[in-house]
Every structure is written in structure tokens, then in C-alpha cells.
Design a protein around this motif. Structure first.
Motif, PDB file in Angstrom:
ATOM      1  N   PHE A  34       0.843  -1.182   0.000  1.00 43.68           N
ATOM      2  CA  PHE A  34       0.000   0.000   0.000  1.00 43.68           C
ATOM      3  C   PHE A  34       0.884   1.240   0.000  1.00 43.68           C
ATOM      4  O   PHE A  34       1.963   1.256   0.591  1.00 43.68           O
ATOM      5  CB  PHE A  34      -0.897   0.014   1.245  1.00 43.68           C
ATOM      6  N   TYR A  36       0.770   5.346   1.044  1.00 47.03           N
ATOM      7  CA  TYR A  36       0.055   6.380   1.774  1.00 47.03           C
ATOM      8  C   TYR A  36       0.807   7.703   1.626  1.00 47.03           C
ATOM      9  O   TYR A  36       2.002   7.737   1.366  1.00 47.03           O
ATOM     10  CB  TYR A  36      -0.025   6.032   3.269  1.00 47.03           C
ATOM     11  N   PHE A  91       5.137  13.500   2.743  1.00 45.54           N
ATOM     12  CA  PHE A  91       5.799  12.319   3.294  1.00 45.54           C
ATOM     13  C   PHE A  91       5.085  11.109   2.723  1.00 45.54           C
ATOM     14  O   PHE A  91       3.882  10.929   2.945  1.00 45.54           O
ATOM     15  CB  PHE A  91       5.694  12.373   4.826  1.00 45.54           C
ATOM     16  N   ILE A  93       4.678   7.104   2.428  1.00 46.04           N
ATOM     17  CA  ILE A  93       4.972   5.929   3.243  1.00 46.04           C
ATOM     18  C   ILE A  93       4.323   4.708   2.608  1.00 46.04           C
ATOM     19  O   ILE A  93       3.145   4.742   2.240  1.00 46.04           O
ATOM     20  CB  ILE A  93       4.438   6.069   4.682  1.00 46.04           C
ATOM     21  N   GLN A 107      -0.346  -4.823   8.614  1.00 43.86           N
ATOM     22  CA  GLN A 107       0.405  -3.990   7.689  1.00 43.86           C
ATOM     23  C   GLN A 107       1.588  -3.405   8.429  1.00 43.86           C
ATOM     24  O   GLN A 107       1.435  -2.796   9.486  1.00 43.86           O
ATOM     25  CB  GLN A 107      -0.459  -2.872   7.126  1.00 43.86           C
ATOM     26  N   PHE A 108       2.767  -3.584   7.829  1.00 43.07           N
ATOM     27  CA  PHE A 108       3.987  -3.056   8.414  1.00 43.07           C
ATOM     28  C   PHE A 108       4.505  -1.936   7.525  1.00 43.07           C
ATOM     29  O   PHE A 108       4.599  -2.094   6.308  1.00 43.07           O
ATOM     30  CB  PHE A 108       5.022  -4.169   8.569  1.00 43.07           C
ATOM     31  N   PHE A 109       4.789  -0.816   8.152  1.00 42.71           N
ATOM     32  CA  PHE A 109       5.127   0.384   7.398  1.00 42.71           C
ATOM     33  C   PHE A 109       6.631   0.566   7.246  1.00 42.71           C
ATOM     34  O   PHE A 109       7.422   0.195   8.120  1.00 42.71           O
ATOM     35  CB  PHE A 109       4.539   1.616   8.095  1.00 42.71           C
ATOM     36  N   GLY A 110       6.987   1.170   6.113  1.00 42.38           N
ATOM     37  CA  GLY A 110       8.361   1.588   5.915  1.00 42.38           C
ATOM     38  C   GLY A 110       8.635   2.874   6.670  1.00 42.38           C
ATOM     39  O   GLY A 110       7.727   3.462   7.268  1.00 42.38           O
ATOM     40  N   PRO A 111       9.879   3.348   6.624  1.00 42.11           N
ATOM     41  CA  PRO A 111      10.257   4.563   7.363  1.00 42.11           C
ATOM     42  C   PRO A 111       9.814   5.854   6.697  1.00 42.11           C
ATOM     43  O   PRO A 111       9.935   6.919   7.286  1.00 42.11           O
ATOM     44  CB  PRO A 111      11.782   4.469   7.423  1.00 42.11           C
ATOM     45  N   GLY A 112       9.314   5.754   5.467  1.00 44.60           N
ATOM     46  CA  GLY A 112       8.822   6.946   4.793  1.00 44.60           C
ATOM     47  C   GLY A 112       9.880   7.634   3.930  1.00 44.60           C
ATOM     48  O   GLY A 112      11.084   7.472   4.133  1.00 44.60           O
TER      49      GLY A 112
END
Lengths: 118, 113
Positions: A34, A36, A91, A93, A107-112
Motif C-alpha cells: 500500500f 500512503y 511524506f 509511506i 500492515q507493516f510500514f516503511g520509514p517513509g
């Protein structure tokens, strides 16, 4: 926990240029990723859903010709901001859905990636 | 239409106290409710998540309470510490978390030493 990386972490570009952002799931295969966008001091807004090997699904109001998404493998998705303008500064992400050997569909997010368009 | 409403916008709690953040949702198709913690300039980190078949879930100092009939869920942070100072987002999605997340507007939490 699952690790998601993004590259670059920060980019500054001139108006009219294109910028590519990479999102990688490092220790698991993500069938769905995904993208964002988060403006300063605001919440995250879903831009698009990307499934490996198929076209991305964009949220209402997100220009698919401006934000090109490619999900070429189970561990890599890219977002290309084409003909960037100052209002695209934000930003960005990515997140990767576990949906597999890890439990449930977290869902695991990246650092952006901080994009600044001059 | 804001599908996930989060309150309060900001919260100050003394060290050792309990921090409570509330969220309400509108879409009854939502079936996955995670909480994320975000520090400035960083991506959100998953704290804890719940599904509507349970009313409470606890992991360490973090507890989610879920009220399906009221369409509300909340995060409790026990024994709050200065390191907990961050922005907290509730979120919701369909498909057991397989769909994209709809986020609340966030709560800026400050833990005073």
C-alpha cells in the motif's frame, strides 16, 4: 516483527521532474503493498493498493497517471511521482501486508520518504 | 466523510499514569482495528490490533478495548513513560486487514516526567 524499507529517505527535486521511491519487504513476501501520503501534522491517507503482477488500485481523487505504481515482485513496489510540482511535496509511506506466514494481515510500514519539490 | 473519528487530539499524562485514546468508526464492514505509534519523521509502527470477535486484547502495557455495538474502540497505555510520547493513530480496514487502512486524525501524547 516484519521489516519494510524505503529508498530514498529524503529527496529534493525541481518542479517538472519525476521521482521514484522504492519499497521493499525485507524478511517476508508481501502479495499486497500500500502507498500512503502524509502531510505535515496530518494523518495518513491511502493513495493506492498494489498487488504483485497486477495493476494498482487507486483511491478516489488520486491521479493514476501522476502516481505510477509498479509491483514487480513479492518484495518490491515502486511509486513514481511524475512531473512533480510543489503541491506534491509530502511524506510518502509504503506498507506491506503480511497475509501469509506471519499472523493475520497486519500492515507493516516503511520509514517513509520525504519529498520536497522546489 | 470521516470514517474513523479519534479523540482527543492531544493528551498530557503524568509518568506512571494511564493514557486513554478513543476511536469511533462508521463503516460496519470494518473488521480489523490496529493502533500505530509514530515518532516525528518516522513511519508508523504497529502496536496492537484487534478483531471484532473479542472485546479486549492486551499486550504488555497496551490494551485495546472494543465495543462492537457502539462501534468504538480505545487504546489504554498503562504505566505511561516519557518514551511513550509520540503520535498515536487508530485505524480500521476490511477484509481482516487485507484492505488499505483508514486512519483517525491522530493523538499527540505527551508523558510528563
Amino acid at each position: 516483527g516484519a521489516v519494510v524499507s524505503q529508498h530514498p529517505s529524503r529527496v529534493i527535486c525541481k518542479s517538472g521532474t519525476s521521482v521514484k521511491i522504492e519499497c521493499r519487504s525485507l524478511d517476508f513476501q508481501a502479495t499486497t503493498m500500500f502507498w500512503y501520503r502524509q502531510f505535515p501534522k496530518q494523518s495518513l491517507m491511502l493513495m493506492a493498493t498494489s498487488n504483485e503482477g497486477s495493476k494498482a488500485t487507486y483511491e478516489q481523487g488520486v491521479e493514476k497517471d501522476k502516481f505510477l505504481i509498479n509491483h514487480a515482485s513479492l518484495t518490491l513496489s515502486t511509486l513514481t511521482v511524475t512531473s512533480a510540482h510543489p503541491e506534491d511535496s509530502s511524506f510518502y509511506i509504503c506498507s506491506a501486508g503480511s497475509g501469509g506466514p506471519l499472523s493475520y494481515n497486519e500492515q507493516f510500514f516503511g520509514p517513509g520518504t520525504r519529498l520536497t519539490v522546489l | 466523510q470521516q470514517q474513523v473519528k479519534q479523540s482527543p487530539q492531544s493528551l498530557i499524562v503524568q509518568k506512571g499514569g494511564i493514557s486513554i485514546i478513543n476511536c469511533a468508526y462508521e463503516n460496519t464492514a470494518f473488521d480489523y482495528f490496529p493502533w500505530y505509534q509514530q515518532f516525528p519523521g518516522k513511519g508508523p509502527a504497529l502496536l496492537i490490533a484487534i478483531r471484532p470477535d473479542v472485546s479486549e486484547k492486551k499486550e504488555g502495557r497496551f490494551t485495546i478495548s472494543f465495543n462492537k455495538s457502539a462501534k468504538q474502540f480505545s487504546l489504554h497505555i498503562m504505566d505511561s513513560q516519557p518514551g511513550d510520547s509520540a503520535t498515536y493513530f487508530c485505524a480500521a480496514s476490511r477484509g481482516g486487514g487485507a484492505d488499505g487502512l483508514t486512519f483517525g486524525k491522530g493523538t499527540h501524547l505527551i508523558i510528563q516526567p
